[in-house]
Design a protein around this motif. Structure first.
Motif, PDB file in Angstrom:
ATOM      1  N   MET A  90     -41.184 -32.349  69.472  1.00 36.01           N
ATOM      2  CA  MET A  90     -42.394 -32.949  70.047  1.00 36.01           C
ATOM      3  C   MET A  90     -42.179 -34.379  70.545  1.00 36.01           C
ATOM      4  O   MET A  90     -43.138 -35.097  70.785  1.00 36.01           O
ATOM      5  N   GLU A  91     -40.924 -34.789  70.700  1.00 33.47           N
ATOM      6  CA  GLU A  91     -40.653 -36.191  71.025  1.00 33.47           C
ATOM      7  C   GLU A  91     -41.376 -36.663  72.281  1.00 33.47           C
ATOM      8  O   GLU A  91     -41.887 -37.786  72.338  1.00 33.47           O
ATOM      9  N   GLU A  92     -41.442 -35.785  73.296  1.00 29.48           N
ATOM     10  CA  GLU A  92     -42.096 -36.188  74.545  1.00 29.48           C
ATOM     11  C   GLU A  92     -43.608 -36.177  74.424  1.00 29.48           C
ATOM     12  O   GLU A  92     -44.301 -36.901  75.153  1.00 29.48           O
ATOM     13  N   ALA A  93     -44.154 -35.387  73.513  1.00 28.02           N
ATOM     14  CA  ALA A  93     -45.607 -35.236  73.410  1.00 28.02           C
ATOM     15  C   ALA A  93     -46.272 -36.380  72.661  1.00 28.02           C
ATOM     16  O   ALA A  93     -47.454 -36.657  72.882  1.00 28.02           O
ATOM     17  N   VAL A  94     -45.537 -37.070  71.770  1.00 29.56           N
ATOM     18  CA  VAL A  94     -46.192 -38.033  70.878  1.00 29.56           C
ATOM     19  C   VAL A  94     -46.789 -39.230  71.626  1.00 29.56           C
ATOM     20  O   VAL A  94     -47.742 -39.853  71.146  1.00 29.56           O
ATOM     21  N   SER A  95     -46.277 -39.534  72.792  1.00 30.30           N
ATOM     22  CA  SER A  95     -46.798 -40.670  73.544  1.00 30.30           C
ATOM     23  C   SER A  95     -47.923 -40.291  74.506  1.00 30.30           C
ATOM     24  O   SER A  95     -48.479 -41.141  75.194  1.00 30.30           O
ATOM     25  N   LYS A  96     -48.276 -39.008  74.547  1.00 31.76           N
ATOM     26  CA  LYS A  96     -49.313 -38.550  75.466  1.00 31.76           C
ATOM     27  C   LYS A  96     -50.698 -38.667  74.835  1.00 31.76           C
ATOM     28  O   LYS A  96     -50.844 -38.675  73.612  1.00 31.76           O
ATOM     29  N   ASP A  97     -51.718 -38.720  75.703  1.00 30.80           N
ATOM     30  CA  ASP A  97     -53.097 -38.618  75.223  1.00 30.80           C
ATOM     31  C   ASP A  97     -53.367 -37.175  74.810  1.00 30.80           C
ATOM     32  O   ASP A  97     -52.950 -36.233  75.497  1.00 30.80           O
TER      33      ASP A  97
END
Length: 591
Positions: free
Chosen positions: A205-212
């Motif tokens: 989930m590394e890319e998802a954690v910075s998303k709204d």
């Protein structure tokens, strides 16, 4: 002895729009004794009948109801005490899965048989009433009813509010309504064990954690929901359908995360997982309970079995320990024809290329043949849906024009429900002929849906309508994107049989994208594998031998399968097991 019960679906019951057929045709109401049968309840405004007077003759009431709101059901031999009932003529649940320390307990069964209700009871969100729906019962009664069972201690702790439960909801889109910040902010709020970093890595989930949160896809929301559930410091983790929206690799990661944080943790945590994907269940569950009964009327929870025994007895339709048949027919698996499609070529397509921003797709040339079912495998965001959209003429390839004389019918991945009755919706695109009735209408059970509004359908019901709308069109090739989503195991197998029979009898190619490997194994004659880097580049070869295709794909997602000797189903090996190690040594990921 078997009991006869009446169950009324209040959502379907509409006395203002019918002629009270259930009352007028009730044999009790028509008898000279003046006995009270079906009537309209003053409080609810819905049809009701005293459970003490229901008899075989009341089946005519169910038959005459124009909205199919009434079920007259013969209870099977009871396999447990009545745990809960939702009011008079309401759904009733018998038994409950028992959480075990250091174990992951799976629950498998048809939709509408009480699996989600069971999770609510285990979480302490719903207090069981033992069938006393008017006044309820005290916790002492619940504990006494389960004396001598594994649930006695659990209910004692629930009564004292001594159980901390963490639940993953089924409808993960509700997260977006409840939280408006970023994923890392949400997970930070939920992190009670200091394991969020580990979960983010395991779930990729590394890319998802910075998303709204509001911008997440269904698959990203599912992984956030699983991470949030497992991040809480709880005694029991309750996960309802954690594989939905996920591709095969992501499903394996979720199974690993659940085991790592519960069964493989410090031994005093436990998990209960409701799941329809048999491969995920193979990997995650130590034990399995089977939920059976009449959907919407009643559900019964079997005793716990090993995961292999539980799944196999469910597929056979016979629970040996209860001496109970839960289905007339066995579900058996026969692999496809391993690439030896006998039909003539219907479509030859050239090399296809498409670029969206930073993503680039390249598909090698191939063909589609009469009576041929092509199973399409690959991770999410790798170009599978883009490929079928190019075939269907909904997207133009960058490198060529597809001017094939063939016509295509396409069921998209995401279905939107129109605010019309299902029958009218289908009549817009479907030719209602004998072929449709034999190959589509009856196998998919559309009769019960025709009078329903499409916006009122569940995800599984809408999926059946979407498949029917596709197969009901006159076309040379049929393209179905994730047709098994939201369906339970029995419905998936029924759909698989429908697609195979449709392809053979109509002598047309059927292309199926799906993430349920058991489902694809059941129907595929050939396999088409997409590889690459999700969101960056995708590549696919031509449809080829199904065994080679599955083996190549499983090697990329680091998962091994073997054929179960009893049922023939492809069974996922638990990572690190002896069989898993043996197959890896010979590069035989798909035995």
């Amino acid at each position: 002895m078997s009991d006869i019960i009446a169950v009324v679906d209040d959502e379907k019951c509409n006395p203002n729009k019918c002629e009270h057929e259930c009352i007028n045709f009730d044999p009790l109401n028509r008898s000279p004794t003046g006995a009270d049968g079906f009537h309209i309840d003053d409080e609810t405004g819905k049809a009701r009948i005293s459970e003490s007077v229901v008899m075989e003759g009341h089946r005519v009431c169910a038959t005459k109801c124009p909205f199919d709101a009434i079920q007259i059901v013969n209870l099977e031999k009871e396999t447990g005490e009545k745990l809960h009932q939702y009011g008079e003529n309401g759904f009733r649940l018998y038994g409950l899965p028992a959480p075990k320390e250091g174990k992951v307990v799976g629950v498998l069964g048809r939709n509408g048989t009480g699996k989600s209700t069971a999770l609510r009871i285990l979480a302490g969100d719903l207090k069981p009433n033992l069938g006393e729906y008017d006044d309820g019962v005290g916790w002492d009664n619940v504990v006494t009813a389960h004396r001598g069972t594994e649930l006695q201690t659990y209910f004692e702790r629930l009564a004292e509010e001594g159980v901390v439960a963490s639940s993953k909801i089924q409808r993960v889109d509700e997260i977006q309504d409840a939280f408006g910040g970023r994923v890392d902010e949400l997970l930070e709020q939920l992190d009670e064990r200091g394991n969020v970093g580990r979960l983010v890595e395991t779930l990729d989930m590394e890319e998802a954690v910075s998303k709204d949160v509001g911008s997440l896809s269904g698959g990203e929301l599912q992984r956030v929901a699983v991470a949030g559930c497992l991040a809480r410091d709880a005694d029991v983790y309750l996960l309802d359908e954690p594989s939905s929206f996920l591709d095969v690799k992501q499903r394996l990661n979720v199974a690993r995360a659940i085991r790592n944080e519960t069964a493989d943790a410090d031994g005093d945590r436990r998990a209960v997982v409701v799941e329809h994907d048999l491969a995920t269940l193979d990997v995650v569950a130590d034990l399995v309970h089977v939920a059976h009964g009449e959907p919407g009327a009643y559900g019964m929870i079997s005793n716990a079995m090993s995961s292999r025994v539980g799944v196999n007895q469910y597929l056979r339709g016979y629970l040996k320990s209860h001496n109970l048949r839960i289905r007339d027919e066995e579900i058996t698996f026969e692999r496809g024809t391993a690439g030896t499609s006998i039909g003539e070529t219907v479509v030859e397509y050239p090399t296809l290329q498409k670029k969206f921003g930073s993503f680039e797709l390249n598909v090698e040339s191939g063909d589609l043949r009469e009576g041929d079912v092509v199973g399409v495998l690959g991770e999410n965001a790798i170009g599978k849906s883009t490929f079928v959209k190019m075939l269907a003429g909904e997207l133009e390839p960058d490198n060529t024009s597809l001017d094939a004389p063939a016509t295509f019918a396409h069921k998209p991945q995401h279905l939107e429900a129109q605010d019309v009755k299902v029958e009218y919706l289908l009549m817009q695109d479907v030719e209602m002929n004998q072929r449709f009735e034999s190959f589509v209408e009856r196998p998919l059970g559309l009769d019960e849906l025709y009078d329903r509004n499409a916006t009122d359908l569940s995800g599984g019901e809408l999926q059946r309508v979407g498949v029917a709308a596709c197969l009901g069109q006159q076309a040379d090739v049929y393209l179905l994107d994730e047709p098994s989503a939201y369906l339970d195991v029995e419905t998936r197998v029924s759909l698989a049989k429908t697609l195979r029979r449709f392809a053979r009898d109509a002598e047309v190619p059927v292309v199926v994208i799906d993430h349920d490997l058991v489902f694809l194994d059941y129907i595929a004659d050939r396999a088409m594998v997409f590889d690459g880097e999700p969101g960056v580049r995708g590549h696919a070869g031509a449809p080829d031998d199904v065994s080679d295709g599955f083996n190549d794909f499983l090697s990329t997602v680091d998962m091994t399968f073997r054929k179960d000797p009893d049922t023939g189903r492809p069974r996922a090996n638990k990572p690190g097991s002896q069989k898993d190690r043996e197959q890896r040594q010979t590069d035989e990921f798909y035995e």
